[in-house]
Write a protein that holds these residues in place. Sequence first.
Motif, PDB file in Angstrom:
ATOM      1  N   PRO A 185       9.151   7.936  -5.190  1.00 32.24           N
ATOM      2  CA  PRO A 185       8.009   7.377  -6.300  1.00 32.24           C
ATOM      3  C   PRO A 185       8.863   5.628  -6.599  1.00 32.24           C
ATOM      4  O   PRO A 185       7.793   5.252  -7.082  1.00 32.24           O
ATOM      5  CB  PRO A 185       8.182   8.046  -7.939  1.00 32.24           C
ATOM      6  N   ILE A 186       9.595   5.908  -6.671  1.00 32.07           N
ATOM      7  CA  ILE A 186      10.168   4.082  -6.631  1.00 32.07           C
ATOM      8  C   ILE A 186      10.037   2.640  -6.015  1.00 32.07           C
ATOM      9  O   ILE A 186       9.440   2.200  -6.093  1.00 32.07           O
ATOM     10  CB  ILE A 186      12.242   4.658  -7.147  1.00 32.07           C
ATOM     11  N   ILE A 187       9.694   4.087  -5.033  1.00 35.21           N
ATOM     12  CA  ILE A 187       9.867   2.671  -3.628  1.00 35.21           C
ATOM     13  C   ILE A 187       7.851   2.238  -3.651  1.00 35.21           C
ATOM     14  O   ILE A 187       7.257   1.823  -3.544  1.00 35.21           O
ATOM     15  CB  ILE A 187       9.988   3.634  -2.313  1.00 35.21           C
ATOM     16  N   VAL A 188       7.333   3.310  -3.759  1.00 38.21           N
ATOM     17  CA  VAL A 188       6.075   3.413  -3.949  1.00 38.21           C
ATOM     18  C   VAL A 188       5.155   2.517  -5.355  1.00 38.21           C
ATOM     19  O   VAL A 188       4.915   1.863  -4.378  1.00 38.21           O
ATOM     20  CB  VAL A 188       5.220   4.996  -3.657  1.00 38.21           C
ATOM     21  N   THR A 189       6.221   2.603  -6.456  1.00 33.70           N
ATOM     22  CA  THR A 189       5.653   2.235  -7.268  1.00 33.70           C
ATOM     23  C   THR A 189       6.117   0.428  -7.553  1.00 33.70           C
ATOM     24  O   THR A 189       4.437  -0.465  -7.672  1.00 33.70           O
ATOM     25  CB  THR A 189       5.782   2.629  -8.732  1.00 33.70           C
ATOM     26  N   LEU A 190       6.946   0.325  -7.100  1.00 31.57           N
ATOM     27  CA  LEU A 190       7.696  -1.116  -6.735  1.00 31.57           C
ATOM     28  C   LEU A 190       6.951  -2.008  -5.469  1.00 31.57           C
ATOM     29  O   LEU A 190       6.940  -3.063  -5.542  1.00 31.57           O
ATOM     30  CB  LEU A 190       9.200  -1.014  -6.567  1.00 31.57           C
ATOM     31  N   GLY A 191       6.466  -0.787  -4.168  1.00 32.99           N
ATOM     32  CA  GLY A 191       5.508  -1.231  -3.498  1.00 32.99           C
ATOM     33  C   GLY A 191       4.369  -2.075  -4.087  1.00 32.99           C
ATOM     34  O   GLY A 191       3.577  -2.954  -3.089  1.00 32.99           O
ATOM     35  N   LEU A 192       3.828  -1.158  -4.305  1.00 32.57           N
ATOM     36  CA  LEU A 192       2.679  -1.483  -5.399  1.00 32.57           C
ATOM     37  C   LEU A 192       2.562  -2.898  -5.835  1.00 32.57           C
ATOM     38  O   LEU A 192       1.415  -3.868  -5.951  1.00 32.57           O
ATOM     39  CB  LEU A 192       1.384  -0.066  -6.301  1.00 32.57           C
ATOM     40  N   HIS A 193       3.572  -2.685  -6.822  1.00 34.62           N
ATOM     41  CA  HIS A 193       3.857  -4.244  -7.684  1.00 34.62           C
ATOM     42  C   HIS A 193       4.352  -5.779  -6.510  1.00 34.62           C
ATOM     43  O   HIS A 193       3.452  -6.846  -7.357  1.00 34.62           O
ATOM     44  CB  HIS A 193       4.490  -3.851  -8.331  1.00 34.62           C
ATOM     45  N   TYR A 194       4.759  -4.849  -5.743  1.00 30.23           N
ATOM     46  CA  TYR A 194       5.914  -6.629  -4.912  1.00 30.23           C
ATOM     47  C   TYR A 194       4.490  -6.595  -4.092  1.00 30.23           C
ATOM     48  O   TYR A 194       4.813  -7.937  -3.089  1.00 30.23           O
ATOM     49  CB  TYR A 194       6.932  -6.126  -5.021  1.00 30.23           C
ATOM     50  N   TYR A 195       3.826  -5.752  -3.736  1.00 27.43           N
ATOM     51  CA  TYR A 195       3.121  -6.213  -2.096  1.00 27.43           C
ATOM     52  C   TYR A 195       2.151  -7.478  -2.652  1.00 27.43           C
ATOM     53  O   TYR A 195       1.808  -8.374  -1.365  1.00 27.43           O
ATOM     54  CB  TYR A 195       2.116  -4.942  -1.948  1.00 27.43           C
ATOM     55  N   PRO A 196       1.953  -7.930  -3.673  1.00 28.12           N
ATOM     56  CA  PRO A 196       1.439  -9.504  -3.979  1.00 28.12           C
ATOM     57  C   PRO A 196       2.085 -10.806  -2.785  1.00 28.12           C
ATOM     58  O   PRO A 196       1.897 -12.181  -2.966  1.00 28.12           O
ATOM     59  CB  PRO A 196       0.747  -9.523  -4.831  1.00 28.12           C
ATOM     60  N   PHE A 197       3.553 -10.979  -3.318  1.00 29.33           N
ATOM     61  CA  PHE A 197       4.584 -11.312  -2.727  1.00 29.33           C
ATOM     62  C   PHE A 197       3.807 -11.646  -1.348  1.00 29.33           C
ATOM     63  O   PHE A 197       4.098 -12.476  -0.913  1.00 29.33           O
ATOM     64  CB  PHE A 197       5.076 -11.184  -3.109  1.00 29.33           C
ATOM     65  N   VAL A 198       3.758 -10.406  -0.728  1.00 29.99           N
ATOM     66  CA  VAL A 198       4.045 -10.807   0.750  1.00 29.99           C
ATOM     67  C   VAL A 198       2.632 -11.301   1.152  1.00 29.99           C
ATOM     68  O   VAL A 198       1.905 -11.681   2.157  1.00 29.99           O
ATOM     69  CB  VAL A 198       4.041  -9.346   1.119  1.00 29.99           C
ATOM     70  N   LEU A 199       1.406 -10.803   0.643  1.00 25.38           N
ATOM     71  CA  LEU A 199       0.287 -11.356   0.903  1.00 25.38           C
ATOM     72  C   LEU A 199       0.513 -12.931   0.360  1.00 25.38           C
ATOM     73  O   LEU A 199      -0.785 -13.735   1.442  1.00 25.38           O
ATOM     74  CB  LEU A 199      -0.685 -10.741  -0.688  1.00 25.38           C
ATOM     75  N   LEU A 200       0.474 -13.117  -0.808  1.00 27.13           N
ATOM     76  CA  LEU A 200       1.257 -15.061  -0.841  1.00 27.13           C
ATOM     77  C   LEU A 200       1.414 -16.119   0.115  1.00 27.13           C
ATOM     78  O   LEU A 200       0.767 -16.011   1.213  1.00 27.13           O
ATOM     79  CB  LEU A 200       1.241 -15.275  -2.221  1.00 27.13           C
ATOM     80  N   LEU A 201       2.287 -14.623   0.561  1.00 27.17           N
ATOM     81  CA  LEU A 201       3.360 -15.548   1.728  1.00 27.17           C
ATOM     82  C   LEU A 201       2.907 -15.622   2.872  1.00 27.17           C
ATOM     83  O   LEU A 201       2.710 -16.715   3.424  1.00 27.17           O
ATOM     84  CB  LEU A 201       4.771 -15.508   1.332  1.00 27.17           C
ATOM     85  N   VAL A 202       3.030 -14.224   3.274  1.00 27.01           N
ATOM     86  CA  VAL A 202       1.678 -14.573   4.755  1.00 27.01           C
ATOM     87  C   VAL A 202       0.166 -15.310   4.672  1.00 27.01           C
ATOM     88  O   VAL A 202       0.156 -15.445   5.423  1.00 27.01           O
ATOM     89  CB  VAL A 202       2.106 -12.373   4.854  1.00 27.01           C
ATOM     90  N   GLY A 203      -0.468 -14.453   4.191  1.00 27.82           N
ATOM     91  CA  GLY A 203      -1.273 -14.721   4.390  1.00 27.82           C
ATOM     92  C   GLY A 203      -1.897 -16.457   4.217  1.00 27.82           C
ATOM     93  O   GLY A 203      -2.347 -17.384   4.794  1.00 27.82           O
TER      94      GLY A 203
END
Length: 608
Positions: A185-203
């Motif tokens: 649950p820690i990995i899933v919840t933190l992943g849902l919070h931080y994936y916008p980082f990747v979205l912005l940088l990679v995008g």
Amino acid sequence: MAVMTETEPPPPPPIRGRTLYRLRVLRHDPTALLGLVLVVVLAYLVVAPLVAVLSDAFRLQYGDEAHAGQAPGEWTGYYLWRVFRSPVSRLLFWEPLLNTLVVAAGTTLFALVLGGGMAWLVTRTDVPGRRWLAGALVVPYMLPSWTFSLAWLSLFKNERAGGQVGFLEAQGVRTPDWLAYGALPIIVTLGLHYYPFVLLLVGNALRRIDAQLEDSARILGAPRRTVVRRIVVPLMLPALSSAVLLVIGRVLGTFGTPYVLGLPADYRVLSTGLFQSIRDRSTGVASVLATVIVIIGVLVVFMDMRLMREHRRFVTVGGKGAMDRLGRLRRLRRPAFALALLVFVVSVLVPVLTLLLSTITRTPLDLSTFTLDYWLAERLPGAVGFPHGVLRGHELWEAAWNSLRVVGLASVVCAVAGLLVGYVVVRGTAPRVAGFLRQVSFLPYLVPGIAFAAASLSLFAVARGPVPALYGTTFLLILVMAVTHLPYSSRSGIAAMTQLGREPEEAAQVAGASWWQRMRRIIFPIQKGALVTGIVLPFVSGLKELSIVVMLATTGTQLLTTLSIGLVDYGYTQLANAVVLMIALLSFTMTTLTQRLTRTSLASGIGG
């Protein structure tokens, strides 16, 4: 015949005359004096806490004399032995370190897959609603990170933690511990919070790739798989590496989510282990753990800076029209949009609606038990520490006022200090002072928030010289929050002052304007945009900040974030969820206002 005689140099002016001259110069241009003042202040607020926490790791603390066989204050290696080599070192350090690495690796992989996939859809395909998706998929980062963990508990909490169980348990579905708490649950919840980082940088990186390179490779007969492997992936490596390191750095200093989802299963990471050591008054052990977190954080950022220097090897030259060319999804357009919409629903609507429904139902998410007691009741049955609804009483309003006051003042201090640092770095004539300010003002970025809070606590918990003990005061919260956000405002100030020529200020100086008049009537008005950005962005971040303030706030300086964590400790899940919803509402509102005031967008550069 003329005789050449050696002329004697003129006598130096009297000491009093030189002093008066320098004072007149300082009155008209006190940049050098301002630089020295900033050097002293930042050395004390940034460098001294790190030195203090390092010193505490090697000086014996009161209460440990019997274990170490030394007198308090003596240099010792006892805490290093206790953390790294003693029989309890596995519980104190090695197990939390392994858990931290597992969580960091899992969160990074989750965020890369989700954020990278969404970035590809939004930037390189003709998926419907690209512009809307580009903004909507960034919303999870506007929410406090532990919003997702509290929503997870509302769904999956079992009887292990005590208190009211989650929705599934209430419906008779047994949820195992590994699903309710711990690494997954820690990995899933933190992943849902931080994936916008990747979205912005990679995008943004995907938009900069010239599509003509891919077209040329296909014309030469290269299959799509080869094009991706030989062209797209190498060009994306800098952005991907930066995304990986940034997520790892953020996870390293995150406290709320591992605390909420790890504590019931005794699943400790370095940040929660550090907090527990301070709560147990194990100052020496906490200092060693804080030093380790600082070292890892510094290494992560240095790796990112080194990789940033490698960006020059991945530069392409091409026309903008080629970069904007989109791949056609044809019949997959609607399924692709449905997939992106599902990500938005899972990462935004589900957590927020779950928290909202949990606060208006006695049995989790069962609308037949609808109630507004958790919001409005004057008396909640069985509640002791918080015996009424969140909108009743004084606790919520005092915490909200403290949050707005502390974060607001810290943001103003941060913005003004950042602009002054930029002024001295650009306008000053002392290269060493400018270099020191440039580096030291960036130093808090290298240190995870909870480690810097521990360092500040180590320095300010007791009186040192003329500086009194500041622990438990609002002043300490304002100072630490301003310093931790200084890297952003100082970089903004340096960039803004670099773009401003000297001519307006020199013209005012010729007209007889004093330095303060030039700053008040020229520099500050011209740099209004940088000041607004330097105020509002730290304000938005500070509203949902927990890692920095959790060890510094006390009962008299309760903030919204610490109030919510305190309610979690009491087991009042619905009340904690209500407070987090208030924080999320404030954060989202301020983020939206920020984007309107600065005419920018978190998703600018992606999504068309």
